[in-house]
Design a protein around this motif. Structure first.
Motif, PDB file in Angstrom:
ATOM      1  N   SER A 149     153.606  21.744  10.630  1.00  0.00           N
ATOM      2  CA  SER A 149     153.078  23.003  10.109  1.00  0.00           C
ATOM      3  C   SER A 149     152.085  23.568  11.114  1.00  0.00           C
ATOM      4  O   SER A 149     151.109  22.901  11.468  1.00  0.00           O
ATOM      5  CB  SER A 149     152.401  22.725   8.765  1.00  0.00           C
ATOM      6  N   LYS A 168     159.371  31.070  14.729  1.00  0.00           N
ATOM      7  CA  LYS A 168     160.268  30.438  13.738  1.00  0.00           C
ATOM      8  C   LYS A 168     161.684  31.016  13.844  1.00  0.00           C
ATOM      9  O   LYS A 168     162.666  30.312  13.588  1.00  0.00           O
ATOM     10  CB  LYS A 168     159.681  30.651  12.337  1.00  0.00           C
ATOM     11  N   GLN A 177     156.937  24.754   9.493  1.00  0.00           N
ATOM     12  CA  GLN A 177     156.321  25.653   8.526  1.00  0.00           C
ATOM     13  C   GLN A 177     154.979  26.134   9.073  1.00  0.00           C
ATOM     14  O   GLN A 177     154.634  25.872  10.229  1.00  0.00           O
ATOM     15  CB  GLN A 177     156.171  24.946   7.174  1.00  0.00           C
ATOM     16  N   GLN A 203     156.807  29.916   3.577  1.00  0.00           N
ATOM     17  CA  GLN A 203     156.718  28.952   4.680  1.00  0.00           C
ATOM     18  C   GLN A 203     155.399  28.169   4.651  1.00  0.00           C
ATOM     19  O   GLN A 203     155.166  27.338   5.515  1.00  0.00           O
ATOM     20  CB  GLN A 203     156.749  29.699   6.029  1.00  0.00           C
TER      21      GLN A 203
END
Length: 283
Positions: A149, A168, A177, A203
């Protein structure tokens, strides 16, 4: 039921993991975020033995306080986007070890700092290297069902969810994410914070709660150690927005009081500031 965590660097530095988790529990938190920063001392955690890992699993079981995430800022020293090939390969070795550690300790998320490089000059090449190596990192993490993340940063490279989503687009994986820091997101005047949160809601794995001083033409902003309530973050607005978007993930109080004389007192003050906003927003 929303969970609230505390960053390891808010808690006293030279205590055992059992004591750290016990203290987090005593202070009313549900989990701790572990720090693996660029210091040799914390990078050494990536080489913990089986016995050392078992000790932490026992501490988690004994206290009921989990370590849900690792803040892996060690990549500042060994960045994915470095011009130095040796540093880039070291970055992937760190990544592989961090994924193994997360897998062993039941940690779900590794937070990556959204820098292509930190101590080097940013170039089109550093961006290309960053994306190339992030792809490899996501593949390593996916194999063990660990989510990477990317934190929204104190740095123009990824200082918005919009910029994260651009990257992304090139790495279509559920194992990549975003981890918004409300302070970092709010400090950049070009960000419409409510819009950014709405844009990335599907996300977001976790939210950092932190205050900051905004970047202006004459001031480079202040992204650390800004007392809650003295900065530019509209906590109620951000939290109401997240509630409307049906965000039910964890919140993490990010503080740096590990060398303070009175860390518990500072953490209590932060909680006294934040919890009324969380409640008012419906959490």
């Amino acid at each position: 039921m929303t969970t609230l965590g505390i960053y390891e660097k808010a808690l006293p530095k030279n205590i055992s993991w059992l004591e750290r988790l016990q203290l987090a529990k005593k202070l009313g938190f549900d989990f701790v975020e572990m720090s693996i920063d660029e210091t040799d001392q914390r990078l050494q955690r990536l080489d913990w033995t089986k016995e050392e890992r078992q000790e932490i699993r026992v501490a988690i079981e004994e206290t009921g306080i989990q370590i849900l995430s690792i803040c892996l800022s060690g990549h500042r020293r060994f960045p994915f986007g470095s011009q130095d090939k040796e540093k880039r390969s070291q970055a992937l070795i760190l990544m592989e070890k961090a994924v193994d550690l997360a897998s062993d300790l039941g940690i779900r998320t590794i937070q990556l700092a959204g820098y292509d490089v930190y101590y080097e000059e940013k170039t089109v090449t550093s961006r290309a290297f960053f994306i190339e190596n992030l792809k490899k990192a996501v593949a390593i993490a996916a194999a063990k069902e660990v989510v990477l993340s990317i934190e929204i940063m104190d740095d123009p490279f990824i200082n918005s969810i919009t910029k994260f989503l651009k990257i992304k687009e090139q790495i279509r994986s559920p194992y990549l994410q975003v981890y918004p820091d409300l302070g970092n997101l709010s400090a950049w005047s070009e960000n419409d914070v409510g819009y950014e949160l709405a844009l990335g809601i599907d996300q977001i794995t976790c939210i950092h709660l932190k205050d900051t001083l905004a970047v202006t033409e004459t001031f480079s902003g202040k992204f650390k150690e800004v007392p809650f309530g003295s900065g530019c973050v509209d906590f109620l607005g951000c939290l109401k927005t997240l509630k409307q978007l049906e965000y039910n993930g964890p919140f993490l109080v990010e503080m740096w009081s590990e060398t303070s004389e009175t860390p518990e007192k500072e953490i209590e003050q932060a909680k006294n500031f934040l919890i009324p906003y969380l409640k008012e927003a419906g959490y």
